[in-house]
Design an enzyme around this catalytic site. Structure first.
Site, short mmCIF file in Angstrom:
data_model
loop_
_atom_site.label_atom_id
_atom_site.label_comp_id
_atom_site.label_asym_id
_atom_site.label_seq_id
_atom_site.Cartn_x
_atom_site.Cartn_y
_atom_site.Cartn_z
CD GLU A 42 -2.63 1.26 2.62
OE1 GLU A 42 -3.69 1.89 2.60
OE2 GLU A 42 -2.19 0.68 3.63
CE LYS A 114 -7.45 1.35 3.40
NZ LYS A 114 -6.30 1.95 4.13
CB CYS A 155 -4.31 -1.33 4.44
SG CYS A 155 -3.44 -1.04 6.01
#
Length: 284
Positions: A42, A114, A155
Site C-alpha cells: 500500500e 480502497k 490494508c
C-alpha cells in the site's frame, strides 16, 4: 496451475521518484528469482502525513511515476505486476488510494480503490482519519488471470470479511492485502487477520507490506507474508526494511481446501431475532 509469487516489502518515503526507483530495483530482483506475479505494498509511491506536502507531489494516473514505472517494468520483465496502491489525484480535490494491475504486455488490466477508510483512535494518542482526504471506493474486484482468479483489497479492508467472502464466491482463489499497517495494530492483529481470511475462504492470501520508520514519522509493521488456503504461513519477511517474500503457489490447493471444508457452499441465509427481556430481571 503452479507459479511463483512475490510480495515486495518497502519503507516508502516522501519522494515518489526515489520510491519508484526502489520499487523497480526490488521488482527486478523478485523477477530474477522467478516470480511471475509481484505485488508491492500500500502507498508504494509515498507516505506523507503533511497534507499540503502530499498534494504538492500528487498526480493523476496519467502523470504518476509509480504507474508509468510499473507499466514499463511489467512489459520489460514479462510479469503480472500489482502495485498494491499509490495515492492518485481524483476529481473533487480528493485522493484515491488506488491499486493497479499490469499484464506482461504492460497493459493495465484493472484498478481497485480502497473501500474502507482507516478512521480510528488507538492507544497512546495515535489517531487516523483517512476519510478526511481520501475518496473511498465502492466496487469489489476480481481479475481472471492465466494462473488464477485474483481478488483485491487494501490494508484496513482486511477487517471486513464480507469483502473477501464476496470475492471468493465470485471465484477468487488468491486474495490480496497490500498494506501499511501501523506497528500497534500489526503486532496485535496482522497475521491473525490474514490467516483467518485465508482459512474462511479456502484461498491463498498475498500481503505485501510497508515496514519500518518512515520519513514522515510513522512506523509500519512490515511482516509481508504469503498464506496458503489451509492457513499455513508459506513465507514471511521481517518487521523493518526492504524485503522480498517468495512462495510457490499451487492453485490446486484451493480446490483441495474447499473440498475438505466447503463452507462457501454450506453457508445458509438466516434472519436475526433481537430479543428484549422486558421484565428487566437481574440474576442474583
Amino acid at each position: 496451475m503452479a507459479f511463483k509469487a512475490a510480495a515486495i516489502q518497502m519503507c516508502s518515503g516522501v519522494d515518489p521518484e526515489k520510491n519508484a526507483a526502489d520499487m523497480a530495483r526490488l521488482v527486478r530482483e523478485a523477477a530474477a528469482q522467478g516470480a511471475v506475479y509481484i505485488q508491492t505494498p500500500e502507498m508504494t509511491g509515498f507516505l506523507q502525513r503533511d497534507r499540503k506536502a502530499m498534494r504538492a507531489v500528487l498526480r493523476d494516473e496519467a502523470g504518476d511515476i509509480i504507474v508509468s514505472t510499473a507499466r514499463s517494468l511489467a512489459s520489460e520483465l514479462g510479469i503480472h505486476l500489482h502495485v498494491g496502491s499509490t495515492a492518485i489525484a481524483v476529481e473533487g480535490g480528493k485522493i484515491a488510494n488506488r491499486a493497479f494491475l499490469f499484464a506482461p504486455s504492460g497493459r493495465q488490466i484493472c484498478t481497485y480503490d480502497k473501500i474502507h477508510m482507516f478512521d480510528v483512535d488507538l492507544d497512546n494518542g495515535e489517531s487516523w482519519r483517512e476519510s478526511s482526504a481520501y475518496e473511498p471506493g465502492s466496487e469489489a474486484r476480481v481479475a481472471d488471470l492465466p494462473f488464477g482468479k485474483l481478488g483485491f483489497a487494501i490494508c484496513y479492508d482486511v477487517r471486513f470479511p464480507q469483502l473477501f467472502r464476496t470475492e471468493a464466491l465470485a471465484g477468487a482463489e488468491i486474495l490480496t492485502v497490500p498494506a501499511a499497517f501501523t506497528r500497534q495494530t500489526g503486532e496485535a492483529h496482522w497475521e491473525i487477520l490474514l490467516r483467518a481470511r485465508a482459512i474462511e475462504n479456502g484461498a491463498f492470501v498475498i500481503a505485501a507490506a510497508q515496514g519500518g520508520v518512515h520519513e514522515d514519522g510513522r512506523e509500519t509493521f512490515g511482516h509481508s507474508m504469503i498464506v496458503d488456503p489451509w492457513g499455513r504461513l508459506l513465507a514471511s519477511a521481517g518487521g523493518t526494511g526492504e524485503g522480498i517474500v517468495l512462495a510457490e503457489i499451487d492453485i490446486a490447493a484451493v480446490a483441495a481446501a474447499r473440498g475438505k471444508i466447503p463452507n462457501l457452499k454450506n453457508a445458509r441465509e438466516f434472519s436475526l431475532d433481537a430479543v428484549t427481556d422486558a421484565a428487566g430481571e437481574v440474576a442474583a
